[in-house]
Write an enzyme that holds these catalytic residues in place. Structure first.
Site, PDB file in Angstrom:
ATOM      1  N   LYS A 124       2.130 -59.872 -10.373  1.00 27.30           N
ATOM      2  CA  LYS A 124       2.585 -58.884 -11.365  1.00 27.30           C
ATOM      3  C   LYS A 124       1.852 -57.566 -11.163  1.00 27.30           C
ATOM      4  CE  LYS A 124       4.801 -62.252 -12.300  1.00 27.30           C
ATOM      5  NZ  LYS A 124       6.065 -62.374 -11.607  1.00 27.30           N
ATOM      6  N   GLU A 208      -2.250 -54.780 -21.310  1.00 27.99           N
ATOM      7  CA  GLU A 208      -1.201 -53.834 -21.694  1.00 27.99           C
ATOM      8  C   GLU A 208      -1.230 -53.645 -23.199  1.00 27.99           C
ATOM      9  OE1 GLU A 208       2.530 -55.432 -20.389  1.00 27.99           O
ATOM     10  OE2 GLU A 208       2.222 -54.825 -18.303  1.00 27.99           O
ATOM     11  N   HIS A 243      10.213 -68.347 -24.841  1.00 27.26           N
ATOM     12  CA  HIS A 243      10.468 -67.836 -23.486  1.00 27.26           C
ATOM     13  C   HIS A 243      11.648 -68.501 -22.796  1.00 27.26           C
ATOM     14  CE1 HIS A 243       6.946 -65.416 -23.947  1.00 27.26           C
ATOM     15  NE2 HIS A 243       6.204 -66.477 -24.165  1.00 27.26           N
ATOM     16  N   ARG A 300      15.338 -63.956  -7.530  1.00 25.35           N
ATOM     17  CA  ARG A 300      16.308 -65.054  -7.373  1.00 25.35           C
ATOM     18  C   ARG A 300      17.610 -64.688  -8.076  1.00 25.35           C
ATOM     19  NH1 ARG A 300      12.993 -66.199 -11.771  1.00 25.35           N
ATOM     20  NH2 ARG A 300      14.194 -66.280 -13.693  1.00 25.35           N
TER      21      ARG A 300
HETATM   22  C1  MV4 Z   1       5.095 -58.174 -23.236  1.00 22.79           C
HETATM   23  C2  MV4 Z   1       5.429 -58.239 -24.597  1.00 22.79           C
HETATM   24  C3  MV4 Z   1       4.917 -57.275 -25.431  1.00 22.79           C
HETATM   25  N1  MV4 Z   1       4.114 -56.309 -24.944  1.00 22.79           N
HETATM   26  N2  MV4 Z   1       4.306 -57.181 -22.794  1.00 22.79           N
HETATM   27  C4  MV4 Z   1       6.985 -62.361 -21.989  1.00 22.79           C
HETATM   28  C5  MV4 Z   1       7.481 -62.819 -20.688  1.00 22.79           C
HETATM   29  C6  MV4 Z   1       6.894 -61.913 -19.674  1.00 22.79           C
HETATM   30  N3  MV4 Z   1       7.875 -61.586 -18.698  1.00 22.79           N
HETATM   31  C7  MV4 Z   1       6.440 -60.723 -20.438  1.00 22.79           C
HETATM   32  N4  MV4 Z   1       6.616 -61.012 -21.823  1.00 22.79           N
HETATM   33  C8  MV4 Z   1       6.285 -60.116 -22.770  1.00 22.79           C
HETATM   34  N5  MV4 Z   1       5.512 -59.071 -22.360  1.00 22.79           N
HETATM   35  C9  MV4 Z   1       3.826 -56.283 -23.641  1.00 22.79           C
HETATM   36  N6  MV4 Z   1       3.017 -55.316 -23.194  1.00 22.79           N
HETATM   37  C10 MV4 Z   1       6.233 -59.276 -25.033  1.00 22.79           C
HETATM   38  C11 MV4 Z   1       6.666 -60.220 -24.122  1.00 22.79           C
HETATM   39  C12 MV4 Z   1       7.500 -61.250 -24.672  1.00 22.79           C
HETATM   40  C13 MV4 Z   1       8.808 -61.409 -24.253  1.00 22.79           C
HETATM   41  C14 MV4 Z   1       9.367 -60.617 -23.260  1.00 22.79           C
HETATM   42  C15 MV4 Z   1      10.656 -60.811 -22.863  1.00 22.79           C
HETATM   43  C16 MV4 Z   1      11.419 -61.808 -23.458  1.00 22.79           C
HETATM   44  C17 MV4 Z   1      10.891 -62.598 -24.414  1.00 22.79           C
HETATM   45  C18 MV4 Z   1       9.580 -62.422 -24.830  1.00 22.79           C
HETATM   46  C19 MV4 Z   1       9.059 -63.229 -25.824  1.00 22.79           C
HETATM   47  C20 MV4 Z   1       7.780 -63.054 -26.221  1.00 22.79           C
HETATM   48  C21 MV4 Z   1       6.986 -62.074 -25.636  1.00 22.79           C
END
Ligand code: MV4
Length: 509
Positions: A124, A208, A243, A300
């Site tokens: 990442k 972050e 998720h 993917r």
């Molecule tokens: C975040 C966020 C809030 N703030 N980053 C969850 C999966 C991963 N790909 C990154 N994710 C998140 N990153 C910051 N700075 C909240 C999430 C997140 C989320 C993101 C996408 C879809 C569903 C989610 C569920 C919970 C938290």
């Protein structure tokens, strides 16, 4: 970027996957006159992907670690059958750079990106660095690994609490920790590092700013091996539970033309930054002010790819195969347009009344919905046993209609036609979500399920008549909403004035 690629016609594809996605891939192969090889575990002898393929090879016992994840046995199956290409589907080995490399070293074509792209995006931090260099917005924070707690605290103070500590090798939400205040920082960072070490063998973490109520919006990209790259617009995937995505749609109700172009062009820059080719997805989160930030790139074909296929008319698997053969993209960005609206719901063999416990067993009856604008991607028939060893997703139900309100109504109609007995499924949970005012008005975010769902909302289970009423109501509500504001549904005010009429409709139903 100069890339010389010689065309190589693919004659036989081994699909290194199972279930609906294996079938989905074989269908496109068949249309292209390409022969197919299935692999299967001992639990999947009777599976539909095995029956559909021209040939099939058993690769081991039921646990995926002994079958679908066995690189050696899969390569042996290629050799035995004379397959000249491998499609990995999603999950399993699809984002395993070692697998992609092994396939290529065996002289076969990997239908996907290069091993180097998979590797780069698997980090990442490396992905963020590439994005940043190309002017793609990132969530405020670091794009380098934290070295110690004091440095972490300094950065957290600068960006302001709450912050999120993430594992560089993570993704999909694994190894994330929210820190609300400085007193908790040291403890949470230590936990995040030790979790990352044990889960990924890599303790690198970064910070972050925590975005509390984001939308998850991702961009589908396709690139060929000649340096051409296009975006196929967005998918809105905010309705998720732990998720795990539940509902996906395209286009997003909150993205207007300007934002669509900005996100699409940013996604193309990210992909180009790592010399990407084949199909990929660039993930963003969007805050309440509709700022978007790059999160990560999935290398993917994704579960939810059908919604993009429905609105663009592009067969993504066919394009993947053509790209892997060395052909240039068969269209340009200007030739792509959004046609109508598509929604997908994932049907899981899980019991929403019992904390979504996996509910595997025998499908006593199984009748798919039909009719205009309905697509079902599945790999089951009545009488089949759902194996306990794999993902509990039994089907994807996808609808396409001319606009969002008709797509919602169509999905509720399709759900009402879907008959599954013998196991509990998430179908009525999906119906609940689709009828919810926050879904209907487009204001929902990733907290939707947590915020609004309790098992009680499903009791009593909706009758067919109630589903019909709800479908009509959703359409009417949307029409009223649109009259009120001509904003392209980008009005993220939570439920303003909608809730009351919703309660009335529920009572009447
Ligand atoms: C975040 C966020 C809030 N703030 N980053 C969850 C999966 C991963 N790909 C990154 N994710 C998140 N990153 C910051 N700075 C909240 C999430 C997140 C989320 C993101 C996408 C879809 C569903 C989610 C569920 C919970 C938290």
């Amino acid at each position: 970027m100069m890339m010389s690629v010689s065309n190589r016609k693919i004659r036989k594809i081994l699909v290194a996957n199972r279930g609906e996605i294996a079938l989905r891939i074989m269908r496109s192969a068949k249309e292209m006159g390409i022969r197919t090889v299935a692999i299967y575990s001992e639990a999947d002898r009777e599976a539909l992907h095995v029956r559909y393929a021209d040939e099939a090879v058993c690769v081991g016992p039921p646990p995926s670690s002994e079958s679908y994840l066995r690189i050696d046995r899969i390569l042996e199956a290629c050799r035995q059958t004379g397959a000249d290409a491998v499609h990995p589907g999603y999950g399993f080995l699809s984002e395993n750079a070692r697998f992609a490399r092994a396939v290529e070293e065996a002289g076969l074509i990997f239908i996907g990106p290069s091993p180097e792209s998979i590797e780069l995006m698997g980090s990442k931090l490396a992905a963020k660095e590439a994005a940043q260099k190309h002017g793609v917005p990132l969530v405020p924070g670091t794009s380098e690994a934290l070295t110690d707690v004091e440095q972490g605290k300094r950065i957290a103070r600068e960006i302001g609490y709450p912050v999120l500590i993430k594992a560089s090798a993570g993704g999909g939400g694994k190894g994330m920790r929210v820190v609300e205040k400085e007193e908790d920082f040291a403890e949470q960072m230590e936990r995040a590092v030790s979790e990352a070490v044990s889960a990924f063998g890599d303790g690198a973490v970064f910070i972050e700013k925590y975005i509390g109520s984001p939308k998850h919006i991702e961009i589908q990209v396709l690139g060929d091996r000649h340096g051409n790259m296009v975006y196929l617009f967005e998918r809105e995937c905010s309705v998720q539970r732990r998720h795990q995505k539940v509902i996906e749609e395209a286009p997003s109700a909150v993205v207007d033309e300007a934002m669509r172009r900005a996100m699409g062009e940013a996604a193309v820059r990210v992909a180009k930054a790592c010399g990407y080719y084949n199909a990929g997805t660039v993930e963003f989160i969007v805050d309440e002010q509709r700022n978007f930030y790059f999160l990560e790139m999935n290398t993917r074909l994704q579960v939810e790819h059908p919604v993009t296929e429905m609105i663009t008319g592009v067969d993504l698997v066919k394009e993947q195969i053509r790209i892997a053969e060395g052909h240039p993209l068969s269209f340009t960005q200007d030739e792509l347009a959004i046609n109508g609206h598509a929604i997908e719901v994932r049907v899981y063999a899980e019991d929403p009344r019992n904390n979504f416990l996996p509910n595997v067993g025998k499908l006593l009856s199984y009748e798919r919905p039909q009719g205009p604008g309905v697509r079902v991607d599945d790999a089951f028939e009545a009488g089949m046993q759902i194996p306990i060893y794999y993902d509990p997703m039994i089907a994807k139900l996808i609808v396409h209609a001319k606009n969002r309100e008709e797509a919602i109504a169509r999905m509720l109609r399709a759900i009402s036609e879907y008959t599954i007995t013998g196991i509990a499924t998430t179908l009525d949970f999906c119906a609940f979500a689709l009828r919810h005012p926050s879904f209907v008005d487009g204001s929902f975010d990733t907290n939707f399920v947590k915020k609004y769902f309790t098992p009680e909302v499903l009791n009593p289970a909706l009758s067919e008549e109630e589903l019909q009423t709800a479908a009509a109501f959703a359409a009417q509500l949307w029409a009223e909403q649109k009259q009120q504001s001509q904003v392209p549904a980008g009005n993220i005010s939570p439920n303003g004035g909608v809730k009351r009429s919703w309660k009335i409709a529920r009572r009447n139903a």
